[in-house]
Design an enzyme around this catalytic site. Sequence first.
Site, short mmCIF file in Angstrom:
data_model
loop_
_atom_site.label_atom_id
_atom_site.label_comp_id
_atom_site.label_asym_id
_atom_site.label_seq_id
_atom_site.Cartn_x
_atom_site.Cartn_y
_atom_site.Cartn_z
N HIS A 262 0.86 -1.19 0.00
CA HIS A 262 0.00 0.00 0.00
C HIS A 262 0.89 1.23 0.00
O HIS A 262 1.99 1.20 0.57
CB HIS A 262 -0.90 0.00 1.24
N ASP A 315 -8.11 -5.05 -0.46
CA ASP A 315 -8.61 -5.74 -1.65
C ASP A 315 -8.37 -7.23 -1.63
O ASP A 315 -9.00 -7.98 -2.36
CB ASP A 315 -7.96 -5.14 -2.91
N1 CMC Z 1 4.04 -7.57 -4.38
C1 CMC Z 1 5.38 -7.66 -4.45
N2 CMC Z 1 6.21 -6.61 -4.27
C2 CMC Z 1 5.64 -5.43 -3.99
C3 CMC Z 1 4.24 -5.27 -3.88
C4 CMC Z 1 3.44 -6.41 -4.10
N3 CMC Z 1 2.12 -6.33 -4.06
N4 CMC Z 1 3.97 -3.99 -3.61
C5 CMC Z 1 5.14 -3.34 -3.54
N5 CMC Z 1 6.15 -4.22 -3.78
C6 CMC Z 1 7.57 -3.91 -3.81
C7 CMC Z 1 7.93 -3.23 -5.11
O1 CMC Z 1 8.25 -4.16 -6.13
C8 CMC Z 1 9.11 -2.41 -4.70
O2 CMC Z 1 10.23 -3.25 -4.60
P1 CMC Z 1 11.68 -2.74 -5.07
O3 CMC Z 1 11.97 -1.57 -4.16
O4 CMC Z 1 12.56 -3.91 -4.85
O5 CMC Z 1 11.51 -2.33 -6.50
C9 CMC Z 1 8.75 -1.96 -3.27
O6 CMC Z 1 7.84 -2.95 -2.79
C10 CMC Z 1 8.09 -0.60 -3.23
O7 CMC Z 1 7.08 -0.56 -4.24
P2 CMC Z 1 6.36 0.79 -4.68
O8 CMC Z 1 5.50 0.54 -5.87
O9 CMC Z 1 7.37 1.88 -4.78
O10 CMC Z 1 5.51 1.06 -3.42
P3 CMC Z 1 4.20 1.83 -3.35
O11 CMC Z 1 4.07 2.26 -1.95
O12 CMC Z 1 4.14 2.88 -4.39
O13 CMC Z 1 3.14 0.70 -3.76
C11 CMC Z 1 1.09 -0.16 -4.45
C12 CMC Z 1 1.81 0.77 -3.49
C13 CMC Z 1 -0.35 -0.36 -3.93
C14 CMC Z 1 1.04 0.49 -5.84
C15 CMC Z 1 1.84 -1.51 -4.55
O14 CMC Z 1 2.00 -2.07 -3.27
C16 CMC Z 1 1.14 -2.52 -5.47
O15 CMC Z 1 1.32 -2.47 -6.69
N6 CMC Z 1 0.33 -3.45 -4.87
C17 CMC Z 1 -0.44 -4.40 -5.66
C18 CMC Z 1 -1.75 -3.74 -6.11
C19 CMC Z 1 -2.74 -3.59 -4.96
O16 CMC Z 1 -2.95 -4.51 -4.19
N7 CMC Z 1 -3.38 -2.40 -4.91
C20 CMC Z 1 -4.45 -2.14 -3.95
C21 CMC Z 1 -4.07 -1.07 -2.97
S1 CMC Z 1 -5.28 -1.03 -1.63
C22 CMC Z 1 -6.63 -0.25 -2.33
C23 CMC Z 1 -6.53 1.22 -2.23
O17 CMC Z 1 -6.51 1.77 -1.10
O18 CMC Z 1 -6.47 1.84 -3.31
#
Ligand code: CMC
Length: 379
Positions: A262, A315
């Site tokens: 998240h 989710d």
């Molecule tokens: N699975 C595996 N690795 C992950 C995941 C995941 N679901 N989420 C983040 N990471 C890793 C990512 O690959 C990165 O690793 P590295 O630094 O080695 O490249 C690190 O964690 C940081 O990722 P980020 O994208 O910079 O982190 P963020 O805080 O921007 O990500 C997110 C937030 C929601 C976009 C991401 O966690 C994601 O894509 N999750 C899967 C989609 C999901 O479940 N979304 C629903 C969010 S809850 C509903 C809402 O409130 O909208």
Amino acid sequence: MAEKEIELKRGLRDVYFESTESSLVIGDVGRLIYRGYEIHDLAEHASFEEVMYLMLVKRLPTRTELDEFDGTLRSNRAVPQEVLEIIERVKDAHPMDALRTAISALAASDPEVDDISHEATLRKGLRITAQTPTIVAAHHRIRSGNAAISPDTSLSHAANFLYMLLGERPDEETARLMDKDLIVHLDHGSNASSFAARVTASTLADVHGAVVTGIGTLKGPLHGGAAEGVMKMALEIGEVDNVDAYLAGKHERRERIMGFGHAVYRAEDPRARHLREGSRRLAEKMGDPKWFQILSRVEEYMRPYAERGICVNVDFWAGSVYYLLGIPEDLFISIFAVARVPGYVAQVLEQQDKNMLIRPQMRYDGPIDLEFVPIDQRG
Ligand code: CMC
């Protein structure tokens, strides 16, 4: 040209652009607060209607106030015939595209569309909120070759939504589960779609436009689309014994696991527990424990990721609840929208009440001083 040093805040992370009294997300300990109240208290003890009142009127209602508010919502559920005709025309579109189109069309017949006073915005916002489940359900019925079902004003917002969507009045426990699902999805600080809705409202555009913006933004898989992805993953896994190999493969390919991580939470998303319990009970009731077992094993496998702040989010369990209720996967985001629309309205009201145009800057990294060559002289 000498450029002054500009520090980029890509994705606007850690940028506070406004103050709010609507909701607070405390990411490091996994807390969510709506206007001072812990999400757990609201999910356990309040109805969705009561929480909508809290968010829109800024305090909990008395019984009489709630009855009046609920009455307004119930009496505004029907959708104009011309909007039903538009839904029919776009019946093959993704449910979120159909919803976005239909809400846009509602503006055409709203008598107060151009009045952006607080009072008119609240009235319009309640109408849109009341009509959103009707649109989602009507589109699904029509695309499945069935007639749309008229709203039943004797049912709550959640129960009536399930009735119009699935054609059967839900039992009390199922209606309550949907009610809880809507409560936990209602608002979430400066989430991408509410922020987008605020940007639209900040130009003094009307609430229909702001809600349409919000819905367009919610559709993406990094925001509202993850529940759909979770259930797709569970179906691909198929059996609990396949979980570990499936996730190891994803990990190797550096693919993201939907339903984890998240932008703000570094601990478990506090909304997840209400839907985990709901999913468990529903699976038991339906005599179909497989999906709950698969997802429980996924959650267990992902536990070490918590050390990196990648924990289960709302989710993850929402998808299995919808699936067990017999709702097709491409409708999962629309359920999120049914819950979040009153959240957009609350944030639009707040934006309008102390408006300032939201207009950030971008650093230009492209060339300058290129010589313009007329089209016929270009090689
Ligand atoms: N699975 C595996 N690795 C992950 C995941 C995941 N679901 N989420 C983040 N990471 C890793 C990512 O690959 C990165 O690793 P590295 O630094 O080695 O490249 C690190 O964690 C940081 O990722 P980020 O994208 O910079 O982190 P963020 O805080 O921007 O990500 C997110 C937030 C929601 C976009 C991401 O966690 C994601 O894509 N999750 C899967 C989609 C999901 O479940 N979304 C629903 C969010 S809850 C509903 C809402 O409130 O909208």
